[in-house]
Design a protein around this motif. Structure first.
Motif, PDB file in Angstrom:
ATOM      1  N   PRO A 172       9.556  -1.395 -51.521  1.00  0.00           N
ATOM      2  CA  PRO A 172       9.458  -2.848 -51.567  1.00  0.00           C
ATOM      3  C   PRO A 172       8.011  -3.340 -51.626  1.00  0.00           C
ATOM      4  O   PRO A 172       7.763  -4.487 -51.908  1.00  0.00           O
ATOM      5  CB  PRO A 172      10.152  -3.294 -50.273  1.00  0.00           C
ATOM      6  N   THR A 173       7.051  -2.469 -51.374  1.00  0.00           N
ATOM      7  CA  THR A 173       5.641  -2.857 -51.411  1.00  0.00           C
ATOM      8  C   THR A 173       5.056  -2.721 -52.804  1.00  0.00           C
ATOM      9  O   THR A 173       3.844  -2.634 -52.963  1.00  0.00           O
ATOM     10  CB  THR A 173       4.834  -2.004 -50.416  1.00  0.00           C
ATOM     11  N   GLU A 174       5.921  -2.704 -53.808  1.00  0.00           N
ATOM     12  CA  GLU A 174       5.478  -2.668 -55.194  1.00  0.00           C
ATOM     13  C   GLU A 174       4.759  -1.378 -55.582  1.00  0.00           C
ATOM     14  O   GLU A 174       3.779  -1.408 -56.308  1.00  0.00           O
ATOM     15  CB  GLU A 174       4.595  -3.877 -55.519  1.00  0.00           C
ATOM     16  N   LEU A 175       5.225  -0.263 -55.100  1.00  0.00           N
ATOM     17  CA  LEU A 175       4.741   1.037 -55.563  1.00  0.00           C
ATOM     18  C   LEU A 175       5.897   1.720 -56.277  1.00  0.00           C
ATOM     19  O   LEU A 175       6.992   1.827 -55.729  1.00  0.00           O
ATOM     20  CB  LEU A 175       4.271   1.922 -54.402  1.00  0.00           C
ATOM     21  N   THR A 176       5.647   2.146 -57.498  1.00  0.00           N
ATOM     22  CA  THR A 176       6.621   2.966 -58.199  1.00  0.00           C
ATOM     23  C   THR A 176       5.945   4.284 -58.549  1.00  0.00           C
ATOM     24  O   THR A 176       4.732   4.339 -58.754  1.00  0.00           O
ATOM     25  CB  THR A 176       7.137   2.296 -59.489  1.00  0.00           C
ATOM     26  N   ALA A 184       2.747   1.250 -45.717  1.00  0.00           N
ATOM     27  CA  ALA A 184       4.140   0.907 -46.004  1.00  0.00           C
ATOM     28  C   ALA A 184       4.702   1.680 -47.183  1.00  0.00           C
ATOM     29  O   ALA A 184       5.896   1.995 -47.208  1.00  0.00           O
ATOM     30  CB  ALA A 184       4.253  -0.597 -46.263  1.00  0.00           C
ATOM     31  N   SER A 185       3.872   1.983 -48.167  1.00  0.00           N
ATOM     32  CA  SER A 185       4.372   2.634 -49.384  1.00  0.00           C
ATOM     33  C   SER A 185       4.107   4.133 -49.441  1.00  0.00           C
ATOM     34  O   SER A 185       4.680   4.821 -50.286  1.00  0.00           O
ATOM     35  CB  SER A 185       3.764   1.963 -50.619  1.00  0.00           C
ATOM     36  N   ALA A 186       3.268   4.667 -48.562  1.00  0.00           N
ATOM     37  CA  ALA A 186       2.956   6.100 -48.575  1.00  0.00           C
ATOM     38  C   ALA A 186       4.204   6.983 -48.476  1.00  0.00           C
ATOM     39  O   ALA A 186       4.245   8.038 -49.115  1.00  0.00           O
ATOM     40  CB  ALA A 186       1.955   6.442 -47.475  1.00  0.00           C
ATOM     41  N   PRO A 187       5.241   6.593 -47.721  1.00  0.00           N
ATOM     42  CA  PRO A 187       6.446   7.431 -47.687  1.00  0.00           C
ATOM     43  C   PRO A 187       7.107   7.607 -49.054  1.00  0.00           C
ATOM     44  O   PRO A 187       7.727   8.639 -49.316  1.00  0.00           O
ATOM     45  CB  PRO A 187       7.369   6.693 -46.709  1.00  0.00           C
ATOM     46  N   VAL A 188       6.964   6.647 -49.940  1.00  0.00           N
ATOM     47  CA  VAL A 188       7.521   6.769 -51.293  1.00  0.00           C
ATOM     48  C   VAL A 188       6.790   7.881 -52.041  1.00  0.00           C
ATOM     49  O   VAL A 188       7.412   8.725 -52.691  1.00  0.00           O
ATOM     50  CB  VAL A 188       7.409   5.431 -52.048  1.00  0.00           C
ATOM     51  N   LEU A 189       5.463   7.894 -51.939  1.00  0.00           N
ATOM     52  CA  LEU A 189       4.673   8.955 -52.566  1.00  0.00           C
ATOM     53  C   LEU A 189       5.024  10.307 -51.946  1.00  0.00           C
ATOM     54  O   LEU A 189       5.195  11.295 -52.658  1.00  0.00           O
ATOM     55  CB  LEU A 189       3.179   8.676 -52.423  1.00  0.00           C
ATOM     56  N   ASP A 190       5.173  10.337 -50.639  1.00  0.00           N
ATOM     57  CA  ASP A 190       5.521  11.582 -49.947  1.00  0.00           C
ATOM     58  C   ASP A 190       6.872  12.114 -50.416  1.00  0.00           C
ATOM     59  O   ASP A 190       7.016  13.304 -50.703  1.00  0.00           O
ATOM     60  CB  ASP A 190       5.526  11.349 -48.437  1.00  0.00           C
ATOM     61  N   GLU A 191       7.849  11.241 -50.553  1.00  0.00           N
ATOM     62  CA  GLU A 191       9.182  11.653 -51.023  1.00  0.00           C
ATOM     63  C   GLU A 191       9.113  12.224 -52.435  1.00  0.00           C
ATOM     64  O   GLU A 191       9.724  13.249 -52.744  1.00  0.00           O
ATOM     65  CB  GLU A 191      10.132  10.459 -50.977  1.00  0.00           C
ATOM     66  N   ALA A 192       8.356  11.553 -53.300  1.00  0.00           N
ATOM     67  CA  ALA A 192       8.214  12.043 -54.679  1.00  0.00           C
ATOM     68  C   ALA A 192       7.523  13.400 -54.694  1.00  0.00           C
ATOM     69  O   ALA A 192       7.934  14.300 -55.439  1.00  0.00           O
ATOM     70  CB  ALA A 192       7.430  11.031 -55.511  1.00  0.00           C
ATOM     71  N   LEU A 193       6.493  13.574 -53.892  1.00  0.00           N
ATOM     72  CA  LEU A 193       5.790  14.859 -53.831  1.00  0.00           C
ATOM     73  C   LEU A 193       6.699  15.965 -53.312  1.00  0.00           C
ATOM     74  O   LEU A 193       6.702  17.076 -53.849  1.00  0.00           O
ATOM     75  CB  LEU A 193       4.535  14.747 -52.969  1.00  0.00           C
TER      76      LEU A 193
END
Length: 126
Positions: free
Chosen positions: A11-15, A36-45
């Motif tokens: 939701p923090t505008e990171l894709t 707020a958005s670092a977990p999205v990067l972590d999941e992708a990694l």
């Protein structure tokens, strides 16, 4: 040849898009990487590192990189030492990586072409 695998978003505008280029998986985050958005990067990694291929994280389209994002990248490099980060030439992200000494833990290049050389004539792309 580029194959799109998946897109992660917050939701923090990171894709984060994942594409295959030759024998490398390229993650391309777009937006801001903060707490707020670092977990999205972590999941992708975590997703791409489990595939056993070389991984390049192209940060050239990231507008802001906070400490939480750097921590995620360094932890991923601990799990996969071949991980490469592309900062973008003259980019604010590069400065953030420099002042935090992230280069002690990460392989950092300026361009995607340095990390994933283009396919030459007569060479097959996978």
């Amino acid at each position: 040849m580029t194959a799109r695998f998946s897109v992660f978003s917050a939701p923090t505008e990171l894709t984060v898009t994942i594409t295959a280029r030759r024998d490398v998986l390229v993650l391309t985050p777009v937006g801001e990487i903060d707490a707020a958005s670092a977990p999205v990067l972590d999941e992708a990694l975590l997703t791409v590192l489990s595939r056993g291929l070389r991984v390049v994280v192209d940060l050239s389209r990231v507008e802001f990189l906070g400490c939480a994002g750097i921590r995620v990248l360094c932890e991923a490099a601990g799990r996969a030492p071949s991980l490469t980060v592309v900062s973008g030439a003259g980019h604010g992200v590069r400065r953030c990586l420099e002042v935090t000494d992230a280069g002690l833990h990460l392989t950092i290049l300026e361009t995607l072409a340095e990390a994933v050389p283009p396919v030459l004539d007569g060479e097959s792309a996978t």
